[in-house]
Design a protein around this motif. Structure first.
Motif, mmCIF file in Angstrom:
data_model
loop_
_atom_site.group_PDB
_atom_site.id
_atom_site.type_symbol
_atom_site.label_atom_id
_atom_site.label_comp_id
_atom_site.label_asym_id
_atom_site.label_seq_id
_atom_site.Cartn_x
_atom_site.Cartn_y
_atom_site.Cartn_z
ATOM 1 N N ILE A 104 -10.311 34.772 -9.129
ATOM 2 C CA ILE A 104 -10.467 35.036 -10.566
ATOM 3 C C ILE A 104 -9.101 35.168 -11.238
ATOM 4 C CG2 ILE A 104 -11.278 36.738 -12.243
ATOM 5 C CD1 ILE A 104 -13.650 37.251 -10.310
ATOM 6 N N ILE A 105 -8.162 35.839 -10.588
ATOM 7 C CA ILE A 105 -6.796 35.941 -11.132
ATOM 8 C C ILE A 105 -6.204 34.550 -11.306
ATOM 9 C CG2 ILE A 105 -4.429 36.665 -10.585
ATOM 10 C CD1 ILE A 105 -5.689 39.161 -9.240
ATOM 11 N N ALA A 106 -6.370 33.699 -10.301
ATOM 12 C CA ALA A 106 -5.869 32.321 -10.378
ATOM 13 C C ALA A 106 -6.522 31.566 -11.532
ATOM 14 C CB ALA A 106 -6.130 31.597 -9.058
ATOM 15 N N ASN A 107 -7.821 31.773 -11.724
ATOM 16 C CA ASN A 107 -8.533 31.063 -12.787
ATOM 17 C C ASN A 107 -8.155 31.593 -14.174
ATOM 18 O OD1 ASN A 107 -9.783 29.352 -11.027
ATOM 19 N ND2 ASN A 107 -11.705 30.474 -10.932
ATOM 20 N N PHE A 108 -7.902 32.897 -14.284
ATOM 21 C CA PHE A 108 -7.436 33.450 -15.557
ATOM 22 C C PHE A 108 -6.069 32.870 -15.915
ATOM 23 C CE2 PHE A 108 -10.542 37.007 -15.852
ATOM 24 C CZ PHE A 108 -10.764 36.940 -17.229
ATOM 25 N N ALA A 109 -5.199 32.752 -14.920
ATOM 26 C CA ALA A 109 -3.882 32.161 -15.163
ATOM 27 C C ALA A 109 -4.029 30.726 -15.645
ATOM 28 C CB ALA A 109 -3.042 32.212 -13.895
ATOM 29 N N THR A 110 -4.937 29.991 -15.018
ATOM 30 C CA THR A 110 -5.193 28.606 -15.435
ATOM 31 C C THR A 110 -5.754 28.564 -16.844
ATOM 32 O OG1 THR A 110 -5.634 27.971 -13.131
ATOM 33 C CG2 THR A 110 -6.436 26.488 -14.851
ATOM 34 N N ASN A 120 -10.954 23.318 -14.078
ATOM 35 C CA ASN A 120 -10.473 23.747 -12.767
ATOM 36 C C ASN A 120 -11.628 23.921 -11.784
ATOM 37 O OD1 ASN A 120 -8.599 24.867 -10.841
ATOM 38 N ND2 ASN A 120 -9.431 26.871 -11.363
ATOM 39 N N ILE A 121 -11.463 23.413 -10.571
ATOM 40 C CA ILE A 121 -12.458 23.637 -9.525
ATOM 41 C C ILE A 121 -11.742 23.892 -8.200
ATOM 42 C CG2 ILE A 121 -14.296 22.256 -10.585
ATOM 43 C CD1 ILE A 121 -13.543 19.986 -8.624
ATOM 44 N N GLY A 122 -12.458 24.547 -7.289
ATOM 45 C CA GLY A 122 -11.950 24.702 -5.932
ATOM 46 C C GLY A 122 -11.552 26.120 -5.575
ATOM 47 N N ALA A 123 -11.514 26.372 -4.279
ATOM 48 C CA ALA A 123 -11.218 27.705 -3.740
ATOM 49 C C ALA A 123 -9.742 27.915 -3.457
ATOM 50 C CB ALA A 123 -12.017 27.911 -2.443
ATOM 51 N N SER A 124 -8.889 26.989 -3.884
ATOM 52 C CA SER A 124 -7.477 27.076 -3.527
ATOM 53 C C SER A 124 -6.831 28.372 -3.993
ATOM 54 C CB SER A 124 -6.714 25.878 -4.113
ATOM 55 O OG SER A 124 -7.213 24.669 -3.607
ATOM 56 N N LEU A 163 3.219 21.831 -0.864
ATOM 57 C CA LEU A 163 2.126 20.907 -1.177
ATOM 58 C C LEU A 163 1.535 21.151 -2.559
ATOM 59 C CD1 LEU A 163 0.271 20.850 2.271
ATOM 60 C CD2 LEU A 163 1.786 19.092 1.311
ATOM 61 N N THR A 164 1.858 22.295 -3.149
ATOM 62 C CA THR A 164 1.336 22.621 -4.472
ATOM 63 C C THR A 164 1.881 21.695 -5.545
ATOM 64 O OG1 THR A 164 0.940 24.960 -3.965
ATOM 65 C CG2 THR A 164 1.360 24.408 -6.276
ATOM 66 N N PHE A 165 3.134 21.310 -5.411
ATOM 67 C CA PHE A 165 3.792 20.536 -6.464
ATOM 68 C C PHE A 165 3.581 19.037 -6.250
ATOM 69 C CE2 PHE A 165 5.796 24.649 -6.258
ATOM 70 C CZ PHE A 165 5.819 25.026 -7.596
ATOM 71 N N ARG A 166 2.323 18.660 -6.374
ATOM 72 C CA ARG A 166 1.912 17.265 -6.268
ATOM 73 C C ARG A 166 0.998 16.934 -7.443
ATOM 74 N NH1 ARG A 166 -1.351 16.460 -1.186
ATOM 75 N NH2 ARG A 166 -2.079 18.550 -1.739
ATOM 76 N N PRO A 167 0.792 15.647 -7.734
ATOM 77 C CA PRO A 167 -0.111 15.281 -8.827
ATOM 78 C C PRO A 167 -1.537 15.796 -8.578
ATOM 79 C CG PRO A 167 1.216 13.397 -8.142
ATOM 80 C CD PRO A 167 1.454 14.476 -7.127
ATOM 81 N N ASN A 168 -2.214 16.150 -9.659
ATOM 82 C CA ASN A 168 -3.622 16.568 -9.638
ATOM 83 C C ASN A 168 -3.856 17.871 -8.888
ATOM 84 O OD1 ASN A 168 -4.395 14.170 -11.053
ATOM 85 N ND2 ASN A 168 -4.329 13.053 -9.107
ATOM 86 N N ILE A 169 -2.810 18.679 -8.758
ATOM 87 C CA ILE A 169 -2.946 19.994 -8.133
ATOM 88 C C ILE A 169 -2.807 21.060 -9.207
ATOM 89 C CG2 ILE A 169 -1.942 21.630 -6.492
ATOM 90 C CD1 ILE A 169 -3.306 19.316 -5.131
ATOM 91 N N ASN A 170 -3.666 22.069 -9.153
ATOM 92 C CA ASN A 170 -3.591 23.170 -10.117
ATOM 93 C C ASN A 170 -2.468 24.121 -9.686
ATOM 94 O OD1 ASN A 170 -3.922 25.270 -11.890
ATOM 95 N ND2 ASN A 170 -6.005 25.791 -11.241
#
Length: 198
Positions: A104-110, A120-124, A163-170
């Motif tokens: 939820i913290i990650a999704n609020f930041a997004t 945004n989708i996914g459990a990352s 690996l986070t800093f790639r295209p199509n990554i949140n």
């Protein structure tokens, strides 16, 4: 070491019921959203719908949504591999708080940092939250982690961030999921007196 799984399938289900349940939910929702695009749209973390239509459930539901098989496999496998030590240490209720809280913290930041068009989708974010909790333990409660596991944790976090800093990554989801885990660590382990070590 925490990343080595030696349990049988039945033992894993018995020892780690929360992780097992989440993994099943991942698979079921993956199948459903690939059958129904309407359901996919309803559950995704679409920023516009959250802000302008008050559809706040998306901050939680999107954690469990995966569309691509590789995305599903990577996140679910990461949960199955790296989650058990924390479920054993925290117990079922606190592990759920850790997983959902970081997600939820990650999704609020997004929500606040990404564009309104972002879905945004996914459990990352939740997975990175677990990594953040491990980092907290590494620096603040090192007596709970053996030397081999310390090295693995550091490698996992570095590789994950790389690996986070790639295209199509949140990027926001990954970074703030990790920060969320770090922030939740002292709360979750404030009164920890268990003898379980990683």
């Amino acid at each position: 070491m925490f990343f080595i799984r030696t349990e049988s399938f039945k033992e894993y289900l018995r020892f780690y019921p929360v992780i097992s349940t989440i993994a099943v939910i991942h698979i079921i929702i993956f199948l459903l959203v690939n059958i129904s695009t309407e359901l996919r749209d309803l559950l995704s973390g679409w920023n516009f719908a959250i802000i302008y239509f008050d559809q706040y459930w998306r901050l939680i539901s999107s954690i469990f949504v995966h569309v691509e098989p590789t995305h599903l496999l990577f996140n679910t496998f990461s949960l199955i591999l790296f989650g058990p030590a924390l479920e054993a240490m925290l117990g079922r209720f606190k592990f759920i708080l850790a997983y959902l809280g970081a997600g939820i913290i990650a999704n609020f930041a997004t929500l606040f940092l990404a564009s309104l068009a972002t879905a945004n989708i996914g459990a990352s974010g939740a997975i990175f939250g677990l990594f953040g909790i491990y980092l907290y333990l590494l620096f603040m409660k090192p007596e709970l982690i053996d030397s081999n596991s310390r090295q693995i944790i550091i490698i996992i976090v570095i590789v994950g961030l790389f690996l986070t800093f790639r295209p199509n990554i949140n990027i926001f989801g990954h970074i703030f999921g990790l920060i969320g885990g770090l922030a939740l660590g002292p709360i979750l382990f404030a009164r920890y007196k268990g003898k379980t070590r990683i």
